[in-house]
Scaffold this motif. Sequence first.
Motif, PDB file in Angstrom:
ATOM      1  N   ALA A 212       0.827  -1.203   0.000  1.00 24.06           N
ATOM      2  CA  ALA A 212       0.000   0.000   0.000  1.00 24.06           C
ATOM      3  C   ALA A 212       0.864   1.257   0.000  1.00 24.06           C
ATOM      4  N   ASP A 213       1.915   1.253   0.804  1.00 21.37           N
ATOM      5  CA  ASP A 213       2.793   2.419   0.891  1.00 21.37           C
ATOM      6  C   ASP A 213       3.499   2.700  -0.435  1.00 21.37           C
ATOM      7  N   ALA A 214       3.740   1.644  -1.214  1.00 23.00           N
ATOM      8  CA  ALA A 214       4.390   1.815  -2.512  1.00 23.00           C
ATOM      9  C   ALA A 214       3.458   2.480  -3.522  1.00 23.00           C
ATOM     10  N   GLU A 215       2.146   2.421  -3.256  1.00 20.72           N
ATOM     11  CA  GLU A 215       1.125   3.122  -4.037  1.00 20.72           C
ATOM     12  C   GLU A 215       1.064   2.665  -5.499  1.00 20.72           C
ATOM     13  N   TYR A 216       1.325   1.357  -5.734  1.00 25.85           N
ATOM     14  CA  TYR A 216       1.194   0.822  -7.082  1.00 25.85           C
ATOM     15  C   TYR A 216      -0.121   0.060  -7.253  1.00 25.85           C
ATOM     16  N   MET A 217      -0.453  -0.769  -6.296  1.00 20.72           N
ATOM     17  CA  MET A 217      -1.634  -1.608  -6.378  1.00 20.72           C
ATOM     18  C   MET A 217      -2.398  -1.550  -5.062  1.00 20.72           C
ATOM     19  N   THR A 218      -3.672  -1.895  -5.104  1.00 29.60           N
ATOM     20  CA  THR A 218      -4.506  -1.819  -3.913  1.00 29.60           C
ATOM     21  C   THR A 218      -4.395  -3.115  -3.120  1.00 29.60           C
ATOM     22  N   PRO A 219      -4.026  -3.040  -1.841  1.00 25.35           N
ATOM     23  CA  PRO A 219      -3.832  -4.261  -1.045  1.00 25.35           C
ATOM     24  C   PRO A 219      -5.139  -5.000  -0.808  1.00 25.35           C
ATOM     25  N   VAL A 220      -5.018  -6.317  -0.589  1.00 23.44           N
ATOM     26  CA  VAL A 220      -6.206  -7.148  -0.357  1.00 23.44           C
ATOM     27  C   VAL A 220      -6.401  -7.478   1.124  1.00 23.44           C
TER      28      VAL A 220
ATOM     29  N   SER B  13      -3.776   8.229  -2.705  1.00 25.57           N
ATOM     30  CA  SER B  13      -3.353   8.234  -4.108  1.00 25.57           C
ATOM     31  C   SER B  13      -3.996   7.103  -4.897  1.00 25.57           C
ATOM     32  N   LEU B  14      -4.267   5.975  -4.224  1.00 28.38           N
ATOM     33  CA  LEU B  14      -4.945   4.859  -4.877  1.00 28.38           C
ATOM     34  C   LEU B  14      -6.452   5.017  -4.792  1.00 28.38           C
TER      35      LEU B  14
END
Length: 330
Positions: free
Chosen positions: A277-285, A294-295
């Motif tokens: 989540a912190d990397a802000e690339y994909m939405t965590p499950v 940002s997401l």
Amino acid sequence: MNFKAVLLGCTLLAPGMALAEDVTVQVWGSTWKSLLEPLSQRFEAETGIKVEVVTQSSSGEGLVKLQAERANPTVDVWFTTNSVAAKASKDQELFTKIPAAEVPNTAGLLPGAFNEDWVAMYYYPMGIIYDVDAVPAEPTSWEDLWKPEYAGSIIAPSMSIYQGSLLLVANELNGGAIDNVDPGFEALEKLNPNVSLYYTSDSQARQSVAQGEGSILIGQSAHFRRLKDEGLNVKMIAPKPAPMYFDVMMMVNGDNQANAAKFINFVVSEQEQQILADAEYMTPVHAGVKVPASLADIMPAEGAGIVFDDQKIAEEIADWNARFESIATR
């Protein structure tokens, strides 16, 4: 016992063959570099198990490779999309069920993020990403993409990636149904003059935007983030109907299932999901991890997301692809 012979035998293991304290994953190259490589380093530090990687350009290509080596698998964990997994999971000679007792972190995941055949690492919407500095006008809906001012401006997914998402969106917009995609194909015929490129891999999609081959990309949230990281002034919208996808992990039916289960369990731990989540690339499950703003800002509005019938797609995708090629090559 001849210990020299044993040692020599170990050094002569075939390439790709995992040692007892290794686990081999097959994944898209861009996903490996940005997300899984640093995760794998943390996994090795915690468990002593080294992660070997085999890359694939698409889920379809990856599945063909696994099928070719079914008699002697060299991969333990395969990353694919939930739609491809729906078809692949029927092959229980090649894939095995997820051992729930060995992957206890699944208890903390969102509903729909795992089942007996796969465990999701993250989820994401498909949407419209555009270069603010280059687009003729900022799009606000899927319907906008058919406007004549976007001629030659769109970079779109081929049928072989994201399992017909563009077709199914066009079909929804034009009154079609999963059992009748004629309206969708008719819409793609009309969209074709606006498309400069149909991409077959994530890296090709991003490179095409960066190189100015189009100002609008029909893609997913990781494309948006990576293009921003490259310095492009891009925005993303996920208008209704926004296809929602999971990228998932499946276990190959080999002799290294214990380490495979440990790796999957580590990936979906709350700690690793928070890093994701912190990397802000994909939405965590993981249900316990807050989605960063940002997401959240590029996720579909409530009720705008759609999950298509994976089983039906698996049954029809080959025929759809043949029909699509007749449009895309004109």
